[in-house]
Design a protein around this motif. Structure first.
Motif, PDB file in Angstrom:
ATOM      1  N   TRP A 242     -30.243  43.499 -37.048  1.00 26.93           N
ATOM      2  CA  TRP A 242     -30.782  42.195 -37.460  1.00 26.93           C
ATOM      3  C   TRP A 242     -32.288  42.143 -37.174  1.00 26.93           C
ATOM      4  CZ3 TRP A 242     -33.220  38.490 -34.428  1.00 26.93           C
ATOM      5  CH2 TRP A 242     -33.505  37.294 -35.078  1.00 26.93           C
ATOM      6  N   LYS A 243     -32.705  42.607 -36.007  1.00 24.81           N
ATOM      7  CA  LYS A 243     -34.124  42.594 -35.633  1.00 24.81           C
ATOM      8  C   LYS A 243     -34.941  43.464 -36.593  1.00 24.81           C
ATOM      9  CE  LYS A 243     -33.452  41.727 -30.679  1.00 24.81           C
ATOM     10  NZ  LYS A 243     -33.563  42.290 -29.309  1.00 24.81           N
ATOM     11  N   ILE A 244     -34.412  44.636 -36.936  1.00 24.60           N
ATOM     12  CA  ILE A 244     -35.116  45.522 -37.869  1.00 24.60           C
ATOM     13  C   ILE A 244     -35.246  44.862 -39.234  1.00 24.60           C
ATOM     14  CG2 ILE A 244     -34.911  47.691 -39.156  1.00 24.60           C
ATOM     15  CD1 ILE A 244     -33.666  48.888 -36.588  1.00 24.60           C
ATOM     16  N   ALA A 245     -34.156  44.239 -39.695  1.00 28.74           N
ATOM     17  CA  ALA A 245     -34.175  43.567 -40.999  1.00 28.74           C
ATOM     18  C   ALA A 245     -35.164  42.414 -41.019  1.00 28.74           C
ATOM     19  CB  ALA A 245     -32.778  43.060 -41.347  1.00 28.74           C
ATOM     20  N   MET A 246     -35.216  41.645 -39.952  1.00 29.59           N
ATOM     21  CA  MET A 246     -36.131  40.497 -39.899  1.00 29.59           C
ATOM     22  C   MET A 246     -37.589  40.944 -39.823  1.00 29.59           C
ATOM     23  SD  MET A 246     -34.366  37.823 -40.329  1.00 29.59           S
ATOM     24  CE  MET A 246     -33.396  38.879 -41.422  1.00 29.59           C
ATOM     25  N   LYS A 247     -37.826  42.070 -39.145  1.00 32.41           N
ATOM     26  CA  LYS A 247     -39.195  42.592 -39.102  1.00 32.41           C
ATOM     27  C   LYS A 247     -39.632  43.037 -40.494  1.00 32.41           C
ATOM     28  CE  LYS A 247     -42.355  45.744 -36.755  1.00 32.41           C
ATOM     29  NZ  LYS A 247     -43.096  46.026 -38.004  1.00 32.41           N
ATOM     30  N   ALA A 248     -38.739  43.728 -41.212  1.00 35.59           N
ATOM     31  CA  ALA A 248     -39.063  44.174 -42.572  1.00 35.59           C
ATOM     32  C   ALA A 248     -39.308  42.979 -43.487  1.00 35.59           C
ATOM     33  CB  ALA A 248     -37.929  45.031 -43.125  1.00 35.59           C
ATOM     34  N   PHE A 249     -38.499  41.942 -43.337  1.00 31.10           N
ATOM     35  CA  PHE A 249     -38.647  40.714 -44.129  1.00 31.10           C
ATOM     36  C   PHE A 249     -40.003  40.067 -43.851  1.00 31.10           C
ATOM     37  CE2 PHE A 249     -38.221  36.186 -44.867  1.00 31.10           C
ATOM     38  CZ  PHE A 249     -37.440  36.096 -46.026  1.00 31.10           C
ATOM     39  N   THR A 250     -40.349  39.960 -42.566  1.00 31.20           N
ATOM     40  CA  THR A 250     -41.617  39.338 -42.176  1.00 31.20           C
ATOM     41  C   THR A 250     -42.811  40.144 -42.664  1.00 31.20           C
ATOM     42  OG1 THR A 250     -40.583  38.391 -40.210  1.00 31.20           O
ATOM     43  CG2 THR A 250     -42.990  38.532 -40.215  1.00 31.20           C
ATOM     44  N   ASP A 251     -42.748  41.469 -42.470  1.00 28.53           N
ATOM     45  CA  ASP A 251     -43.852  42.329 -42.901  1.00 28.53           C
ATOM     46  C   ASP A 251     -44.078  42.234 -44.401  1.00 28.53           C
ATOM     47  OD1 ASP A 251     -44.134  43.119 -40.295  1.00 28.53           O
ATOM     48  OD2 ASP A 251     -43.193  45.086 -40.568  1.00 28.53           O
ATOM     49  N   GLN A 252     -42.993  42.244 -45.178  1.00 26.48           N
ATOM     50  CA  GLN A 252     -43.126  42.178 -46.633  1.00 26.48           C
ATOM     51  C   GLN A 252     -43.663  40.823 -47.060  1.00 26.48           C
ATOM     52  OE1 GLN A 252     -42.382  44.899 -48.841  1.00 26.48           O
ATOM     53  NE2 GLN A 252     -43.714  43.566 -50.020  1.00 26.48           N
ATOM     54  N   ALA A 253     -43.188  39.765 -46.416  1.00 21.16           N
ATOM     55  CA  ALA A 253     -43.660  38.419 -46.754  1.00 21.16           C
ATOM     56  C   ALA A 253     -45.154  38.271 -46.449  1.00 21.16           C
ATOM     57  CB  ALA A 253     -42.863  37.372 -45.981  1.00 21.16           C
ATOM     58  N   GLU A 254     -45.568  38.801 -45.308  1.00 22.54           N
ATOM     59  CA  GLU A 254     -46.986  38.729 -44.942  1.00 22.54           C
ATOM     60  C   GLU A 254     -47.847  39.499 -45.934  1.00 22.54           C
ATOM     61  OE1 GLU A 254     -47.055  40.148 -40.923  1.00 22.54           O
ATOM     62  OE2 GLU A 254     -46.737  38.151 -40.068  1.00 22.54           O
ATOM     63  N   SER A 255     -47.341  40.645 -46.382  1.00 25.39           N
ATOM     64  CA  SER A 255     -48.086  41.439 -47.352  1.00 25.39           C
ATOM     65  C   SER A 255     -48.239  40.680 -48.671  1.00 25.39           C
ATOM     66  CB  SER A 255     -47.355  42.768 -47.625  1.00 25.39           C
ATOM     67  OG  SER A 255     -47.355  43.564 -46.457  1.00 25.39           O
ATOM     68  N   LEU A 256     -47.178  40.039 -49.109  1.00 23.78           N
ATOM     69  CA  LEU A 256     -47.229  39.260 -50.371  1.00 23.78           C
ATOM     70  C   LEU A 256     -48.155  38.068 -50.234  1.00 23.78           C
ATOM     71  CD1 LEU A 256     -43.427  39.284 -51.306  1.00 23.78           C
ATOM     72  CD2 LEU A 256     -45.284  40.405 -52.572  1.00 23.78           C
ATOM     73  N   LEU A 257     -48.057  37.381 -49.120  1.00 26.63           N
ATOM     74  CA  LEU A 257     -48.871  36.176 -48.932  1.00 26.63           C
ATOM     75  C   LEU A 257     -50.349  36.480 -48.746  1.00 26.63           C
ATOM     76  CD1 LEU A 257     -46.407  34.254 -46.600  1.00 26.63           C
ATOM     77  CD2 LEU A 257     -47.010  33.626 -48.943  1.00 26.63           C
ATOM     78  N   ALA A 258     -50.663  37.734 -48.404  1.00 26.68           N
ATOM     79  CA  ALA A 258     -52.060  38.122 -48.208  1.00 26.68           C
ATOM     80  C   ALA A 258     -52.747  38.469 -49.534  1.00 26.68           C
ATOM     81  CB  ALA A 258     -52.125  39.311 -47.252  1.00 26.68           C
ATOM     82  N   LEU A 259     -51.983  38.566 -50.614  1.00 25.82           N
ATOM     83  CA  LEU A 259     -52.578  38.948 -51.908  1.00 25.82           C
ATOM     84  C   LEU A 259     -53.400  37.819 -52.492  1.00 25.82           C
ATOM     85  CD1 LEU A 259     -49.505  40.807 -53.461  1.00 25.82           C
ATOM     86  CD2 LEU A 259     -51.524  41.805 -52.394  1.00 25.82           C
TER      87      LEU A 259
END
Length: 259
Positions: A242-259
């Motif tokens: 769960w922790k790994i999945a949430m980190k991947a979710f957060t990292d991807q969201a941050e990358s998208l929001l930074a565009l």
């Protein structure tokens, strides 16, 4: 009969030195994913991840909330592979002896054939060895009354997290096994104390290998092969996936929001 056969299957998977590996799930989606994997011999829930997935702390997860999640998980497993055994994390068992027995019968009605139960109560107080062992006996008796005499109990002790010693963990483990537990889960506690390789060896020796170890999916910790070589019967990952999945979710969201 079919449900107790699944309990027998789960019990037989606990082999010291050839440990059962459980990749704990927390909702119907993750249960479906794991149930569809031929290499996943059984399904196990993690209360911490269930709680986090609905926005509450692990120690605030109610029985009702946990059973609702378990019902969805059990349904998902049945839809994918009804033959796979399901074991569920029941925290401290929720209440007094009568309430604990009722909880066991409820999860069996949902399809579970095993459970985790802790020796620390909901208020964070470590139960005496005698009381904790009696609660294991209650689980075993209630399961037999519900038609699953081979129900698999993974009895967790939090004595190390409470400042106790490995000798005390062994004492509790022996009492739990005598009371009918299949395996003993010695947890290092929330402070990250952990359980060392040497301590695991002592536990394995004293408890006939019927030991559950939580594996950390991070650098610097033992892997599946190394833990199996220590002679344990069960390996779980708790909320690690769960922790790994949430980190991947957060990292991807941050990358998208930074565009």
């Amino acid at each position: 009969m079919a449900q107790n056969n699944r309990a027998k299957t789960l019990r037989a998977l606990h082999q010291p030195g050839n440990a059962l590996l459980l990749t704990n799930v927390h909702d119907a989606a993750t249960a479906s994913l794991i149930a569809s994997l031929p290499t996943a011999a059984a399904i196990a829930t993690a209360s911490y991840a269930i709680a986090a997935s609905i926005g509450v702390d692990d120690n605030a997860l109610t029985k009702s909330q946990n059973l609702t999640a378990i019902a969805a998980i059990a349904s998902a497993v049945r839809a994918i592979n009804p033959a796979k055994p399901l074991t569920v994390d029941l925290q401290d068992g929720y209440g007094d002896t009568a309430q604990l027995a009722d909880t066991i019968k409820q999860v069996i009605a949902l399809g579970a054939v095993g459970c985790n139960i802790e020796d620390m109560d909901a208020a964070g107080v470590l139960r005496s060895v005698g009381e904790a062992a009696q609660r294991v006996e209650t689980v075993v008796k209630a399961a037999a009354e519900a038609g699953v005499p081979d129900f698999v109990v993974n009895a967790r002790t939090d004595v190390l997290g409470a400042g106790g010693t490995i000798d005390q963990a062994i004492e509790r483990g022996k009492a739990f096994l005598e009371a009918g537990a299949c395996t003993v889960f010695v947890w290092g506690g929330p402070s990250g104390r952990g359980v060392s390789s040497e301590e695991i060896r002592r536990l394995v020796c004293a408890l006939g290998g019927m030991v559950n170890v939580k594996m950390n999916l991070r650098e610097g910790f033992l892997g599946v092969k190394e833990i199996r070589e220590l002679g344990v019967a069960r390996i779980s990952v708790g909320p690690e996936l769960w922790k790994i999945a949430m980190k991947a979710f957060t990292d991807q969201a941050e990358s998208l929001l930074a565009l």
